[in-house]
Motif scaffolding. Structure first.
Motif, PDB file in Angstrom:
ATOM      1  N   GLN A 300      47.184  41.224  33.463  1.00  0.00           N
ATOM      2  CA  GLN A 300      46.960  40.135  34.411  1.00  0.00           C
ATOM      3  C   GLN A 300      45.601  40.301  35.059  1.00  0.00           C
ATOM      4  OE1 GLN A 300      48.525  39.457  38.250  1.00  0.00           O
ATOM      5  NE2 GLN A 300      49.592  41.416  38.456  1.00  0.00           N
ATOM      6  N   CYS A 301      45.173  39.268  35.803  1.00  0.00           N
ATOM      7  CA  CYS A 301      43.903  39.355  36.519  1.00  0.00           C
ATOM      8  C   CYS A 301      44.124  38.942  37.963  1.00  0.00           C
ATOM      9  CB  CYS A 301      42.820  38.491  35.868  1.00  0.00           C
ATOM     10  SG  CYS A 301      43.292  36.810  35.460  1.00  0.00           S
ATOM     11  N   GLY A 302      43.213  39.359  38.834  1.00  0.00           N
ATOM     12  CA  GLY A 302      43.319  39.002  40.240  1.00  0.00           C
ATOM     13  C   GLY A 302      41.971  39.165  40.906  1.00  0.00           C
ATOM     14  N   GLU A 334      51.154  34.463  34.320  1.00  0.00           N
ATOM     15  CA  GLU A 334      50.360  33.675  35.271  1.00  0.00           C
ATOM     16  C   GLU A 334      50.318  32.189  34.894  1.00  0.00           C
ATOM     17  OE1 GLU A 334      47.066  36.624  34.705  1.00  0.00           O
ATOM     18  OE2 GLU A 334      47.164  36.751  36.893  1.00  0.00           O
ATOM     19  N   ALA A 430      51.099  33.375  39.309  1.00  0.00           N
ATOM     20  CA  ALA A 430      49.864  34.151  39.140  1.00  0.00           C
ATOM     21  C   ALA A 430      49.674  35.166  40.256  1.00  0.00           C
ATOM     22  CB  ALA A 430      48.664  33.211  39.078  1.00  0.00           C
ATOM     23  N   SER A 431      50.392  35.006  41.361  1.00  0.00           N
ATOM     24  CA  SER A 431      50.317  35.957  42.484  1.00  0.00           C
ATOM     25  C   SER A 431      50.416  37.382  41.952  1.00  0.00           C
ATOM     26  CB  SER A 431      51.469  35.670  43.453  1.00  0.00           C
ATOM     27  OG  SER A 431      51.710  36.810  44.247  1.00  0.00           O
ATOM     28  N   ASP A 432      49.439  38.229  42.311  1.00  0.00           N
ATOM     29  CA  ASP A 432      49.333  39.552  41.676  1.00  0.00           C
ATOM     30  C   ASP A 432      50.617  40.367  41.789  1.00  0.00           C
ATOM     31  OD1 ASP A 432      46.779  38.701  41.265  1.00  0.00           O
ATOM     32  OD2 ASP A 432      45.848  40.066  42.699  1.00  0.00           O
TER      33      ASP A 432
HETATM   34 CA    CA Z   1      47.199  37.473  39.127  1.00  0.00          CA
END
Ligand code: CA
Length: 536
Positions: A300-302, A334, A430-432
């Motif tokens: 994932q990304c944040g 996400e 998508a919230s980490d």
């Molecule tokens: Ca994220």
């Protein structure tokens, strides 16, 4: 890579550098640290009409009002006014396109060439009774309800101080604290999501099949509802299997309201006493050599910026392909950040059924957002925009590349447990923290997290490998970032180089030979359950 980390490049000292992602793009992003001043002449002769910050877009041609602005070869917006070549194309100049409808999508139309199997890669892991493999050996204490969190935490501190030194093969003791269990509409249809999430987290491969529960007693989420008979490989069942007698199904529960408890310390004593039994079994385990196919990686990304989709995420995508070739499991997630790329994803599904499952998850999420009177555009943060991402379409195109190019062979609804190898779309917000929590429930034993703006994110249950999108961030956060993908933008490494570096680091971290920075500092974000059901 380490060279790039050790030789800081003075801001603005390098030749002007812009990055265009696709031949049809009419904008490019500025790569230089600190951005480029007005009047800068780019290599092609174009002169900047504005100061353009790092990661932000410059118009490569004159864009008349209404013109389609292309990045990654896809429309990321329409010009709201005339934009002259050389101008800074910021978010206030763009009208965001509507989301793609979910009907008439290409379903399983792309058949990628099968990639050669990647063989011979192994790591040292903990083999579990259910066949899964842990990368860490952790005692997790499941909680049915938030009410018991303080008591459990008190007990965990005692366990760490008094017991853990006697069990050197156990990495940690972790209380699975959460906000659920009471004050919730437990029979609402969507309540299945937080309940199965918590159930499946208790069964994460890094916890060795040792399930121990602390319950209050009066809560709605009773232990038998959280972990019904048959849902876990029970301790007695496994012990009994060794001696060949029939299994007695017993869930190990410490109930604080039990009449036997007189005073606070008697509750703590019960938890500590029960924990010792589990620690003894966990401590007897040893790492064994297993194939890389036993990795279950959540990506994932944040804190994303415009470099996320240029450096770190493409390197993750390359590594995702390596993992799939090695027979491993990889999850990307996400939902709001891939919604605008739905047509690419359904086309890459292995079967129309897999594509249809993806559409089902997107439609569910569209409806969920609509209930809250928002849409996917609510996703982008002030930091994303400061980092050059104008809107969710541009962000999505950069996010989706984490999934690489392999066929998508499986789809999970939120909180479901992964049962298949290969590339899976695990639907999550998508919230980490919520995404990480749901990937833990799916069975992730290693986490890869890319960041452009920077986040110190970490989880107690699995190692988190953090990847910086820019060398500037990797330099400043040198003791928080594990990999610098910014070397790709600097030209000192290729996407393939960083992808291979990531793959090798994964095997080292999975084996316990290396710790991530988040592990080193014990940076542990909270588990955050996704609860779309009503609270009472
Ligand atoms: Ca994220």
């Amino acid at each position: 890579m380490s060279q790039a980390l050790q030789t800081p490049q003075a801001a603005g000292s390098a030749a002007p550098l812009t990055i265009r992602m696709h031949a049809s793009d009419n904008v490019a992003i500025v790569a230089n640290d600190g951005g480029l001043p007005v009047g800068t002449e780019l290599p092609g002769g174009l002169v900047l009409r504005d100061k353009v910050p790092q990661g932000h877009k410059v118009a490569l041609v004159d864009l008349p009002k209404g013109a389609v602005v292309l990045r990654y070869g896809v429309p990321i917006g329409h010009a709201l006014s005339d934009i002259a070549a050389g101008s800074w194309v910021h978010e206030r100049l763009l009208q965001m396109p509507d989301a793609r409808e979910l009907d008439n999508l290409p379903m399983a139309t792309v058949k990628p060439e099968p990639q050669p199997a990647l063989e011979g890669y192994t790591f040292e892991g903990y083999r579990n009774a259910d066949g899964s493999v842990g990368t860490r050996n952790i005692l997790a204490i499941t909680q049915t309800v938030q009410c018991v969190a303080g008591v459990t935490d008190f007990a965990v501190q005692r366990i760490k101080a008094e017991l853990l030194p006697r069990f050197p093969n156990v990495d940690d003791v972790v209380a699975l604290e959460h906000g659920y269990g009471c004050g919730v509409a437990i029979d609402a249809p969507d309540a299945v999501i937080p309940i199965r999430t918590l159930r499946h987290i208790s069964l994460n491969p890094n916890f060795g099949g040792e399930v121990m529960v602390v319950s209050l007693g009066c809560e709605k989420l009773q232990p038998e509802r959280l972990l019904p008979p048959g849902s876990i490989p029970l301790v007695d069942e496994r012990n009994v299997a060794d001696v060949g007698t029939s299994a007695e199904t017993r869930l190990d529960v410490v109930c604080l309201q039990d009449d036997a408890h007189v005073g606070f310390m008697s509750m703590v004593d019960s938890i500590v006493r029960q924990a010792e039994e589990h620690l003894e079994r966990l401590n007897a385990r040893r790492r064994v050599t297993v194939p890389a196919s036993e990795l279950v990686v959540g990506v994932q990304c944040g804190g994303s910026d415009a470099f996320s989709g240029v450096t770190a995420n493409p390197a993750v995508g390359f590594c995702t392909d390596l993992l799939v070739r090695a027979g491993a499991s990889v999850m990307f997630s996400e939902t709001t950040e891939v919604r605008d790329g739905i047509a690419q994803l359904t086309a890459r599904a292995t079967t129309p059924e897999v594509a249809q499952a993806m559409v089902r998850e997107m439609a569910w999420y569209d409806a969920y957002l609509k209930r809250g009177s928002v849409d996917r555009s609510a996703n982008t943060t002030p930091g994303n925009k400061k980092g050059g991402l104008s809107n969710i379409v541009e962000k999505a195109m950069g996010s989706i590349v984490k999934s690489g190019s392999a066929p998508i062979s499986n789809v999970l609804a939120p909180g479901e447990k992964l049962k298949h190898k290969g590339l899976t779309y695990a639907a999550t917000p998508a919230s980490d923290f919520i995404c990480g929590t749901l990937q833990l429930a799916a069975g992730m034993n290693l986490h890869v997290f890319t960041t452009g703006r920077g986040t110190p994110y970490g989880l107690a249950a699995v190692p988190v490998i953090k990847v910086a999108t820019r060398s500037d961030l990797a330099r400043r956060w040198h003791d928080l970032m594990d990999i610098n993908a910014g070397a790709i933008a600097d030209g000192s490494a290729s996407i393939e180089d960083v992808g291979w570096e990531m793959f090798r680091l994964m095997l080292d971290v999975a084996s316990g030979r290396k710790k991530t920075w988040a592990e080193h500092w014990k940076l542990h974000n909270a588990l955050v359950l996704f609860n779309p059901a009503p609270v009472t």
